[in-house]
Scaffold this active site. Structure first.
Site, PDB file in Angstrom:
ATOM      1  N   LYS A 174      -4.106  -2.272 -15.081  1.00 54.41           N
ATOM      2  CA  LYS A 174      -3.595  -0.993 -13.176  1.00 54.41           C
ATOM      3  C   LYS A 174      -3.319  -0.202 -13.787  1.00 54.41           C
ATOM      4  O   LYS A 174      -4.277   0.917 -13.339  1.00 54.41           O
ATOM      5  CB  LYS A 174      -2.440  -1.970 -13.275  1.00 54.41           C
ATOM      6  CG  LYS A 174      -1.842  -0.815 -11.973  1.00 54.41           C
ATOM      7  CD  LYS A 174      -2.713  -1.354 -10.681  1.00 54.41           C
ATOM      8  CE  LYS A 174      -2.115  -0.136  -9.493  1.00 54.41           C
ATOM      9  NZ  LYS A 174      -3.161  -0.149  -8.168  1.00 54.41           N
ATOM     10  N   GLU A 196      -1.961  -5.263  -7.898  1.00 56.27           N
ATOM     11  CA  GLU A 196      -2.482  -4.876  -7.109  1.00 56.27           C
ATOM     12  C   GLU A 196      -3.628  -3.924  -7.008  1.00 56.27           C
ATOM     13  O   GLU A 196      -3.288  -3.066  -8.143  1.00 56.27           O
ATOM     14  CB  GLU A 196      -2.336  -4.333  -5.724  1.00 56.27           C
ATOM     15  CG  GLU A 196      -0.698  -4.075  -6.024  1.00 56.27           C
ATOM     16  CD  GLU A 196      -1.058  -2.480  -5.215  1.00 56.27           C
ATOM     17  OE1 GLU A 196      -0.336  -1.420  -6.159  1.00 56.27           O
ATOM     18  OE2 GLU A 196      -2.182  -2.014  -4.615  1.00 56.27           O
ATOM     19  N   GLU A 241      -4.772   1.751   0.489  1.00 58.88           N
ATOM     20  CA  GLU A 241      -3.810   2.036   2.264  1.00 58.88           C
ATOM     21  C   GLU A 241      -5.141   2.457   3.504  1.00 58.88           C
ATOM     22  O   GLU A 241      -6.286   3.348   2.340  1.00 58.88           O
ATOM     23  CB  GLU A 241      -3.220   2.679   1.954  1.00 58.88           C
ATOM     24  CG  GLU A 241      -1.701   2.988   1.425  1.00 58.88           C
ATOM     25  CD  GLU A 241      -0.365   3.860   1.358  1.00 58.88           C
ATOM     26  OE1 GLU A 241       0.265   4.241   0.095  1.00 58.88           O
ATOM     27  OE2 GLU A 241      -0.486   4.554   2.601  1.00 58.88           O
ATOM     28  N   LYS A 294      13.439  -3.588   8.618  1.00 56.60           N
ATOM     29  CA  LYS A 294      12.333  -3.738   8.481  1.00 56.60           C
ATOM     30  C   LYS A 294      12.227  -5.169   9.179  1.00 56.60           C
ATOM     31  O   LYS A 294      11.217  -5.030   9.357  1.00 56.60           O
ATOM     32  CB  LYS A 294      12.134  -3.743   6.881  1.00 56.60           C
ATOM     33  CG  LYS A 294      11.302  -2.035   6.309  1.00 56.60           C
ATOM     34  CD  LYS A 294      10.704  -2.315   5.083  1.00 56.60           C
ATOM     35  CE  LYS A 294      10.524  -0.675   4.260  1.00 56.60           C
ATOM     36  NZ  LYS A 294      10.007  -0.863   3.244  1.00 56.60           N
ATOM     37  N   LEU A 298     -16.015  11.060  -5.859  1.00 55.86           N
ATOM     38  CA  LEU A 298     -16.677  11.612  -6.417  1.00 55.86           C
ATOM     39  C   LEU A 298     -16.429  12.813  -5.828  1.00 55.86           C
ATOM     40  O   LEU A 298     -17.317  14.373  -5.168  1.00 55.86           O
ATOM     41  CB  LEU A 298     -17.940  11.533  -7.224  1.00 55.86           C
ATOM     42  CG  LEU A 298     -18.494  10.870  -8.446  1.00 55.86           C
ATOM     43  CD1 LEU A 298     -19.573  10.926  -8.898  1.00 55.86           C
ATOM     44  CD2 LEU A 298     -16.831  11.904  -9.747  1.00 55.86           C
ATOM     45  N   LYS A 355      -4.262  11.259   3.314  1.00 56.03           N
ATOM     46  CA  LYS A 355      -5.572  10.160   3.721  1.00 56.03           C
ATOM     47  C   LYS A 355      -5.845   9.718   4.960  1.00 56.03           C
ATOM     48  O   LYS A 355      -5.540   9.100   5.416  1.00 56.03           O
ATOM     49  CB  LYS A 355      -5.959   8.890   1.757  1.00 56.03           C
ATOM     50  CG  LYS A 355      -5.990   8.239   2.239  1.00 56.03           C
ATOM     51  CD  LYS A 355      -5.859   6.923   1.467  1.00 56.03           C
ATOM     52  CE  LYS A 355      -6.746   6.088   1.822  1.00 56.03           C
ATOM     53  NZ  LYS A 355      -7.246   4.470   1.257  1.00 56.03           N
ATOM     54  N   CYS A 373       0.720   5.886  -5.301  1.00 57.90           N
ATOM     55  CA  CYS A 373      -0.490   5.606  -6.323  1.00 57.90           C
ATOM     56  C   CYS A 373      -0.906   6.755  -7.540  1.00 57.90           C
ATOM     57  O   CYS A 373       0.337   7.171  -8.688  1.00 57.90           O
ATOM     58  CB  CYS A 373      -1.274   4.906  -5.998  1.00 57.90           C
ATOM     59  SG  CYS A 373      -0.352   3.077  -5.447  1.00 57.90           S
ATOM     60  N   VAL A 429       2.170  -2.630   0.028  1.00 58.45           N
ATOM     61  CA  VAL A 429       1.672  -3.944  -0.882  1.00 58.45           C
ATOM     62  C   VAL A 429       2.636  -5.279  -0.555  1.00 58.45           C
ATOM     63  O   VAL A 429       1.750  -6.446  -0.234  1.00 58.45           O
ATOM     64  CB  VAL A 429       2.064  -3.568  -2.844  1.00 58.45           C
ATOM     65  CG1 VAL A 429       1.725  -5.272  -2.985  1.00 58.45           C
ATOM     66  CG2 VAL A 429       1.683  -2.087  -2.998  1.00 58.45           C
TER      67      VAL A 429
END
Ligand code: UDX
Length: 429
Positions: A204, A151, A155, A35, A250, A320, A260, A11
């Protein structure tokens, strides 16, 4: 305008870079030196299509830089976004220790009026605690505002989701903060909802909960479709044409994952319980999701008689497509259950195998779908990567020990697969 983004995860990094892209001066802060080192060398600690180029462009333009020092970010910015992780604890409640730590450091570093904004998904009423902590740790400055700006980034499409939002939600507690945040978002021509902080926090949670509910609903419908000989894709088409419902979210499959939905669902259930409401509906959304993953294993068992010592080739591990994120991926639950029943696993994913190896070191990783198919008793497609849609299915079939194909994301047509000689099962068809 001057923005400090604290937290450079999925994010924070996208949000900070996109604020620079729309013309603001952004300092991204993270306490993870590795990082920041990667980012300062032009690298990327996460996979997000298009992000590397966007970062390079804005760093070059002098609008974006990275540091491990919160003090540097705070002293040079008016907007201080908190975008650190809120991972689930054992009991499902969100762990807010990183939020508290950042609030303390902000309080300690504040040198003038600031607006501190919750970007991370936080339980309703977190804003009150952020204010309290900052007041306790800020010796000099007492004049500041806290706000909520949740937010809605997915992704894999996070940049376009940020730059073309359906809405910007601003939870504020003063006119001053409202005016400044509306000015910050001026370049965005999306509808802006200005409300109180609690309502913004709840928007949210309610959004994620309703999207998860849609998915579990169609997954439940898919089971009824299988038992009644209906086709869930046709049902989803027909239902989705109702403007009040909409076709998105759907798609029946093996369930939802990611950092999330599962996390926010359990957080929302525990927050509601703390407020005195037993959110039974969302508990059922969670149950259906877990059952859908185990139902996939049951189907594979039904296609193979039994799973003991069978070799299963898994296509797709990420939660995903277009992401390397393995957090709460359905593939983990499904693979663990297959192994528990004695199956041996080979797997391929175009992007997430490095992360998968840390979570599941005990499966055989292959360099592509064909190597995965070699010698297996069944294939289980769990993530609908585009690369799987173009597979040479004749070649795949020729490599397999048995032509058993479980399609967990309804990528292929049942009729065509049967005509090619596969023993094929999809979801809800
Ligand atoms: C989600 C929300 O969409 C986003 O608004 C929020 O800010 C973060 O969480 P994300 O988790 O990145 O985004 O991905 P999303 O595209 O929503 O998919 C979440 C999961 O649901 C994936 O595992 C996906 O496979 C699954 N899914 C999604 C379905 O099973 N069926 C669908 O129809 C849609």
């Amino acid at each position: 305008m001057k923005v400090c983004m604290i937290g450079t995860g999925y994010v924070g990094l996208v949000s900070g870079t996109c604020f620079a892209e729309i013309g603001h001066d952004v300092i991204c802060v993270d306490n993870d030196e590795k990082k920041i080192e990667i980012l300062n060398k032009g690298g990327l600690p996460i996979y997000e299509p298009g992000l590397e180029e966007l970062i390079a462009k804005n760093v070059k333009a002098g609008r974006l830089r990275f540091t491990t020092s919160i003090r540097e970010g705070v002293e040079n910015s008016l907007f201080l976004f908190i975008a650190v992780g809120t991972p689930p604890k054992e009991d499902g409640e969100p762990d807010l220790s990183q939020i508290e730590q950042v609030a303390e450091e902000i309080g300690d570093a504040m040198n003038e009026y600031k607006i501190i904004i919750e970007k991370s998904t936080v339980p309703v009423q977190t804003g009150k605690w952020v204010r309290t902590v900052i007041e306790r740790f800020s010796r000099k400055i007492k004049d500041f505002d806290v706000a909520s700006n949740p937010e809605f980034l997915r992704e894999g499409s996070a940049i376009s989701d940020f730059l073309n939002p359906d809405r910007v939600v601003l939870g504020v507690e003063s006119e001053r903060a409202k005016d400044k945040l509306l000015e910050l978002y001026k370049p965005m021509d999306a509808p802006k909802i200005v409300t109180d902080i609690s309502s913004a926090e709840l928007i949210k949670h309610a959004s994620n909960a309703l999207l998860s509910t849609k998915i579990s609903f169609i997954n439940a419908i898919s089971v009824i479709c299988e038992k009644s000989g209906a086709d869930v894709l046709q049902v989803a088409e027909g239902v989705g044409l109702d403007k009040r419902i909409g076709r998105e979210f759907l798609n029946a499959g093996v369930g939802f994952g990611g950092f999330c939905f599962p996390k926010d669902l359990s957080a929302f259930i525990s927050i509601a319980a703390k407020l005195g409401y037993d959110f039974r509906l969302l508990r059922e959304v969670e149950n259906i999701n877990n059952e859908q993953m185990l139902y996939a294993v049951k189907k594979l068992e039904g296609m193979l008689w039994n799973l003991r010592d069978k070799k299963i080739g898994v296509l797709g591990l990420a939660f995903k497509p277009n992401t390397d994120d393995m957090r709460f991926a359905p593939s983990i639950t499904i693979i663990r259950e297959l192994q528990r029943q004695g199956a041996r696993i080979k797997a391929f994913d175009p992007v997430s195998m490095d992360r998968a190896k840390q979570i599941m070191p005990d499966i055989e990783y292959c360099e592509d779908a064909y190597a995965t198919a070699k010698g297996v008793d069944a294939i289980a497609l769990l993530t609908e990567w585009d690369v799987f849609k173009e597979l040479d299915l004749e070649k795949i079939k020729g490599l397999m020990r048995q032509p058993v194909f479980f399609d967990g994301r309804n990528v292929f047509e049942p009729g065509k697969m049967a005509a090619m000689g596969f023993i094929y099962k999809g979801i809800g068809r």
